[in-house]
Design an enzyme around this catalytic site. Structure first.
Site, PDB file in Angstrom:
ATOM      1  N   ASP A   1     -17.802  -3.446  -1.824  1.00 32.48           N
ATOM      2  CA  ASP A   1     -18.417  -2.117  -1.838  1.00 32.48           C
ATOM      3  C   ASP A   1     -19.548  -2.198  -2.853  1.00 32.48           C
ATOM      4  O   ASP A   1     -19.306  -2.419  -4.035  1.00 32.48           O
ATOM      5  CB  ASP A   1     -17.345  -1.099  -2.262  1.00 32.48           C
TER       6      ASP A   1
ATOM      7  N   ASP B   1     -10.332   0.436   4.231  1.00 38.86           N
ATOM      8  CA  ASP B   1     -10.953   1.132   3.101  1.00 38.86           C
ATOM      9  C   ASP B   1      -9.954   2.123   2.518  1.00 38.86           C
ATOM     10  O   ASP B   1      -9.112   2.670   3.233  1.00 38.86           O
ATOM     11  CB  ASP B   1     -12.226   1.873   3.537  1.00 38.86           C
TER      12      ASP B   1
ATOM     13  N   TYR C   1      -9.812   0.858 -14.099  1.00 44.52           N
ATOM     14  CA  TYR C   1      -9.975   1.361 -12.743  1.00 44.52           C
ATOM     15  C   TYR C   1     -11.416   1.224 -12.251  1.00 44.52           C
ATOM     16  O   TYR C   1     -12.336   1.767 -12.840  1.00 44.52           O
ATOM     17  CB  TYR C   1      -9.556   2.833 -12.635  1.00 44.52           C
TER      18      TYR C   1
ATOM     19  N   LYS D   1     -10.198   0.920  -5.398  1.00 43.58           N
ATOM     20  CA  LYS D   1      -9.135   0.130  -4.778  1.00 43.58           C
ATOM     21  C   LYS D   1      -9.727  -1.134  -4.174  1.00 43.58           C
ATOM     22  O   LYS D   1     -10.946  -1.305  -4.142  1.00 43.58           O
ATOM     23  CB  LYS D   1      -8.411   0.959  -3.730  1.00 43.58           C
TER      24      LYS D   1
ATOM     25  N   ASP E   1      -9.311  -2.440  -1.029  1.00 42.78           N
ATOM     26  CA  ASP E   1      -9.800  -2.330   0.337  1.00 42.78           C
ATOM     27  C   ASP E   1      -9.778  -3.680   1.051  1.00 42.78           C
ATOM     28  O   ASP E   1     -10.831  -4.294   1.284  1.00 42.78           O
ATOM     29  CB  ASP E   1     -11.208  -1.712   0.322  1.00 42.78           C
TER      30      ASP E   1
ATOM     31  N   TYR F   1      -3.552   1.408 -13.881  1.00 44.55           N
ATOM     32  CA  TYR F   1      -4.943   0.976 -13.722  1.00 44.55           C
ATOM     33  C   TYR F   1      -5.803   2.044 -13.051  1.00 44.55           C
ATOM     34  O   TYR F   1      -6.748   1.749 -12.353  1.00 44.55           O
ATOM     35  CB  TYR F   1      -4.992  -0.351 -12.962  1.00 44.55           C
TER      36      TYR F   1
HETATM   37  C1  F6R Z   1     -11.011   5.455  -4.028  1.00 44.52           C
HETATM   38  C2  F6R Z   1     -12.379   5.855  -4.301  1.00 44.52           C
HETATM   39  C3  F6R Z   1     -12.687   7.282  -4.555  1.00 44.52           C
HETATM   40  C4  F6R Z   1     -13.056   7.521  -6.029  1.00 44.52           C
HETATM   41  C5  F6R Z   1     -13.322   9.015  -6.327  1.00 44.52           C
HETATM   42  C6  F6R Z   1     -13.782   9.236  -7.765  1.00 44.52           C
HETATM   43  O1  F6R Z   1     -10.916   4.063  -3.848  1.00 44.52           O
HETATM   44  O2  F6R Z   1     -13.282   5.022  -4.339  1.00 44.52           O
HETATM   45  O3  F6R Z   1     -11.645   8.113  -4.141  1.00 44.52           O
HETATM   46  O4  F6R Z   1     -12.034   7.048  -6.859  1.00 44.52           O
HETATM   47  O5  F6R Z   1     -14.309   9.493  -5.463  1.00 44.52           O
HETATM   48  O6  F6R Z   1     -14.898   8.470  -7.984  1.00 44.52           O
HETATM   49  P1  F6R Z   1     -15.699   8.437  -9.368  1.00 44.52           P
HETATM   50  O7  F6R Z   1     -14.713   8.047 -10.420  1.00 44.52           O
HETATM   51  O8  F6R Z   1     -16.746   7.385  -9.120  1.00 44.52           O
HETATM   52  O9  F6R Z   1     -16.282   9.811  -9.560  1.00 44.52           O
HETATM   53 MG    MG Z   2     -17.102   2.997  -3.511  1.00 49.92          MG
HETATM   54 MG    MG Z   3     -13.952   1.072  -0.371  1.00 59.86          MG
END
Ligand code: F6R
Ligand code: MG
Ligand code: MG
Length: 364
Positions: free
Chosen positions: A11, A131, A227, A230, A232, A346
């Site tokens: 990603d 995903d 973190y 994920k 994916d 995490y």
């Molecule tokens: C899950 C994912 C999304 C983000 C969420 C918060 O894998 O990518 O659910 O975790 O949109 O994103 P941030 O922390 O970038 O605002």
């Molecule tokens: Mg992303």
């Molecule tokens: Mg993804």
């Protein structure tokens, strides 16, 4: 001469938020892979997209963990990242943990599934890309494909499958691995596979050692120590003539089982099989998606793909997944919608819990 399939995914930016990889990024990857084709590093390729992830499906004759092939993927993701930065896409370069390539893309953020084999007279291969979920999402379906006769009729009625398969399992927490044989050790195998956040299927083999399936098991958060989304995962499965039939390889996804991931990588939700076009995780950043692409591998070329879940026979699964999504969502921040505490380590939750620490006092 053997054929290698390398599926490398990352990603590197999306619209809007963590939704969908922008076509400009896919075009950039296409440019780099087309150049590698000209230079005979690759024999063929197909670029898939699932949500915010770009999946480079590449065939070549260089074997697994080949530096030039991995560098090709790395360059594609770096150039796509640049494009993502120009467009101010969300999460530009998200899965690239380092910008210096040192021979192997493994451990640098992107997910990798590879397999090398001698082509049979006809070789059907299915590639799955997910995903908003994690590698353990493949435990249940791969067990069912290669070990469960209620899914795979051939395990009972086809002499070429009747011996069963061997599973290589990674313990991603302790960096250990173990190989188990089915059907003999089915109960021991399931004792591990049920812990989807820790034990993940890396490879499946026929009893004669021939490769049957390979999964990307990189856990981004464990690598980064914090973190960063994920993992994916992607998986490659061979089908027919001594392997489960294509239909048996596809069948377990008719059940939208619960997987970890979804919003903030912190929630359990149903794995919804969709066409490539519908692999847009929008509701609550989900629910988690899987696409399936069916190829024939022919003299190292990819014939296809067929978009396997673009099939009205999966409409009911999608409806069921949407109903389960609705049911799970009603739990809000409560388990078992939100992942259990060990799995939240995490995510961004420890940051909140740390602040509460000083508020606690000893109980009488
Ligand atoms: C899950 C994912 C999304 C983000 C969420 C918060 O894998 O990518 O659910 O975790 O949109 O994103 P941030 O922390 O970038 O605002
Ligand atoms: Mg992303
Ligand atoms: Mg993804």
């Amino acid at each position: 001469m053997k054929t290698t399939i390398s599926v490398i995914k990352a990603d590197v930016g999306s619209v809007s938020g963590h939704g969908v990889a922008h076509p400009a990024l896919i075009d950039k990857c296409d440019e780099i892979l087309a150049k590698a084709l000209e230079e005979s590093i690759l024999e063929d390729y197909y670029i898939a997209r699932c949500g915010d992830d770009i999946d480079l499906i590449m065939t070549h004759k260089n074997g697994e963990e080949n530096e030039e092939v991995h560098k090709t993927a790395f360059d594609a993701f770096m150039q796509a990242t640049e494009e993502a930065r120009k467009l101010k896409l969300y999460g530009a370069g998200q899965d690239i943990l380092s910008d210096t390539f040192s021979g192997n893309i493994k451990g640098m953020g992107p997910g990798v599934a590879e397999m090398e084999f001698k082509e049979r007279p006809s070789d059907p291969v299915i590639v799955y890309c997910c995903d908003k979920t994690e590698p353990g999402a493949f435990n249940l379906p791969l067990y069912r494909i290669f070990a469960d006769p209620f899914n795979t009729a051939g395990l009972v009625i086809d002499p070429s499958l009747h011996d069963g398969f061997k599973f290589e399992i990674f313990d991603v927490m302790e960096h250990r691995k173990v190989t188990m044989s089915c059907p003999e050790e089915a109960y021991d195998l399931l004792a591990l596979l049920g812990s989807t956040g820790r034990y993940v299927i890396k490879r499946v083999y026929k009893k004669n050692g021939e490769i049957a399936a390979s999964v990307s098991t990189e856990r981004l958060n464990l690598m980064a120590g914090k973190y960063v989304g994920k993992d994916d995962p992607v998986a490659i499965c061979r089908a027919q003539s001594g392997f489960p039939a294509a239909g048996e390889v596809i069948e377990p996804f008719a059940f939208p089982h619960l997987v970890g991931g979804w919003m903030r990588g912190s929630h359990n939700g149903p794995l919804m099989p969709t066409s490539e076009d519908e692999a847009n995780p929008i509701r609550f950043d989900g629910p988690p998606r899987i696409i399936g692409l069916g190829f024939q591998v022919s003299d190292c070329k990819l014939i296809g793909p067929v978009d396997l879940f673009d099939d009205p026979a999966f409409d009911n699964t999608r409806k069921q997944a949407a109903d389960i999504a609705e049911y799970m969502r009603r739990h809000g921040p409560f388990e078992p919608h939100r992942l259990p505490s060990e799995e939240m380590e995490y995510t961004s939750l420890p940051g909140v819990l740390e602040k509460l620490e000083s508020r606690f006092s000893k109980m009488e």
